[in-house]
Design an enzyme around this catalytic site. Structure first.
Site, PDB file in Angstrom:
ATOM      1  N   HIS A 100       0.860  -1.194   0.000  1.00 20.82           N
ATOM      2  CA  HIS A 100       0.000   0.000   0.000  1.00 20.82           C
ATOM      3  C   HIS A 100       0.887   1.232   0.000  1.00 20.82           C
ATOM      4  O   HIS A 100       1.848   1.311   0.769  1.00 20.82           O
ATOM      5  CB  HIS A 100      -0.905   0.011   1.232  1.00 20.82           C
ATOM      6  CG  HIS A 100      -1.602   1.326   1.438  1.00 20.82           C
ATOM      7  ND1 HIS A 100      -2.489   1.839   0.521  1.00 20.82           N
ATOM      8  CD2 HIS A 100      -1.521   2.237   2.444  1.00 20.82           C
ATOM      9  CE1 HIS A 100      -2.947   3.002   0.957  1.00 20.82           C
ATOM     10  NE2 HIS A 100      -2.365   3.268   2.117  1.00 20.82           N
ATOM     11  N   HIS A 102       0.835   5.798  -0.942  1.00 24.64           N
ATOM     12  CA  HIS A 102       0.035   7.005  -1.174  1.00 24.64           C
ATOM     13  C   HIS A 102       0.505   7.664  -2.467  1.00 24.64           C
ATOM     14  O   HIS A 102       0.635   8.886  -2.544  1.00 24.64           O
ATOM     15  CB  HIS A 102       0.152   7.970   0.001  1.00 24.64           C
ATOM     16  CG  HIS A 102      -0.385   7.426   1.289  1.00 24.64           C
ATOM     17  ND1 HIS A 102      -0.386   8.147   2.464  1.00 24.64           N
ATOM     18  CD2 HIS A 102      -0.929   6.219   1.596  1.00 24.64           C
ATOM     19  CE1 HIS A 102      -0.914   7.412   3.431  1.00 24.64           C
ATOM     20  NE2 HIS A 102      -1.245   6.245   2.930  1.00 24.64           N
ATOM     21  N   TYR A 125       0.739  -1.898 -21.621  1.00 27.39           N
ATOM     22  CA  TYR A 125       1.322  -2.525 -20.439  1.00 27.39           C
ATOM     23  C   TYR A 125       0.450  -2.366 -19.207  1.00 27.39           C
ATOM     24  O   TYR A 125       0.455  -3.224 -18.315  1.00 27.39           O
ATOM     25  CB  TYR A 125       2.752  -2.010 -20.195  1.00 27.39           C
ATOM     26  CG  TYR A 125       3.749  -2.859 -20.937  1.00 27.39           C
ATOM     27  CD1 TYR A 125       4.404  -3.909 -20.308  1.00 27.39           C
ATOM     28  CD2 TYR A 125       3.992  -2.647 -22.289  1.00 27.39           C
ATOM     29  CE1 TYR A 125       5.283  -4.719 -20.998  1.00 27.39           C
ATOM     30  CE2 TYR A 125       4.866  -3.445 -22.991  1.00 27.39           C
ATOM     31  CZ  TYR A 125       5.516  -4.484 -22.345  1.00 27.39           C
ATOM     32  OH  TYR A 125       6.376  -5.293 -23.047  1.00 27.39           O
TER      33      TYR A 125
END
Length: 224
Positions: A100, A102, A125
């Protein structure tokens, strides 16, 4: 991958992402699901840790129920990671890593809400390596409701025959998963770079046509 190797790989990937600007300050987290031969459970980066300066020995070690066993205090997003591992088991049983971040351009695309998916099929892609990225409505960081919505999205797309490898938390950032930290990082990179291209475009780019997408499916096993 042994637990020792997983610890080193989490730190290597975290440092690489930090040094190249994919994460900043103490934002973001990385987890690895350990093999049963290593006792099962998870490793995850500590809460408020900078991914550029991780210590392998201080990563949080958790059991199969995501209860902490050792190391620094686990990131509050472990509940979300655990939901992802459970939800992907039916579609991607080899999922071993969740990342994860930001990431700036991904987040920027959610500041004007309304899209059900983060990006259209704008580059080959992105279609081949990432695929669909559903946007999850805003909830505070660590909110259990967000984890449930992510699990539901994984199940919904998987049951429809289009398994996903990423979701986007509105105003927070992407979660991606794969069978190793290196592979998850590559997925994240492709996602953020596609978001950057779209953000830099003066006009909304035209997506690939259905025939072009079908050609990618047939040739490369594209994910779209």
């Amino acid at each position: 991958m042994t637990e020792s190797q997983a610890r080193e790989e989490i730190c290597r990937v975290g440092r690489s992402l930090f040094e190249r600007g994919y994460v900043h300050a103490t934002a973001g987290n990385i987890s690895v699901r350990l093999d049963e031969s290593e006792g099962g459970g998870f490793l995850i980066t500590p809460t408020d840790a900078c991914l550029g300066f991780l210590d392998p020995a201080r990563l949080a070690r958790l059991d199969a129920q995501a209860q902490q066993l050792s190391g620094d205090k686990a990131s509050k997003t472990i509940a979300l990671h655990a939901h992802i591992y459970r939800a992907t088991a039916q579609f991607y049983p080899n999922t071993r890593c969740v990342i994860h971040t930001h990431s700036t351009h991904c987040v920027a695309l959610t500041l004007q809400p309304g899209n059900k998916e983060l990006l259209p099929a704008v580059t080959p892609y992105f279609v081949m390596k990432v695929g669909h990225v559903p946007v999850i409505a805003y909830h505070r960081p660590g909110a259990p409701e967000a984890a449930q919505l992510v699990a539901q999205a994984i199940s919904r797309y998987g049951q429809a025959g289009t398994p996903i490898r990423a979701v986007m938390l509105e105003r927070l950032g992407p979660n991606v998963w794969h069978d190793s930290p290196a592979a998850a990082m590559a997925t994240l990179e492709e996602l953020e770079e596609t978001a950057r291209l779209v953000s830099l475009s003066a006009l909304a780019p035209e997506p690939l046509t259905e025939s072009q997408i079908n050609e990618l499916r047939q040739t490369f096993g594209a994910r779209w």
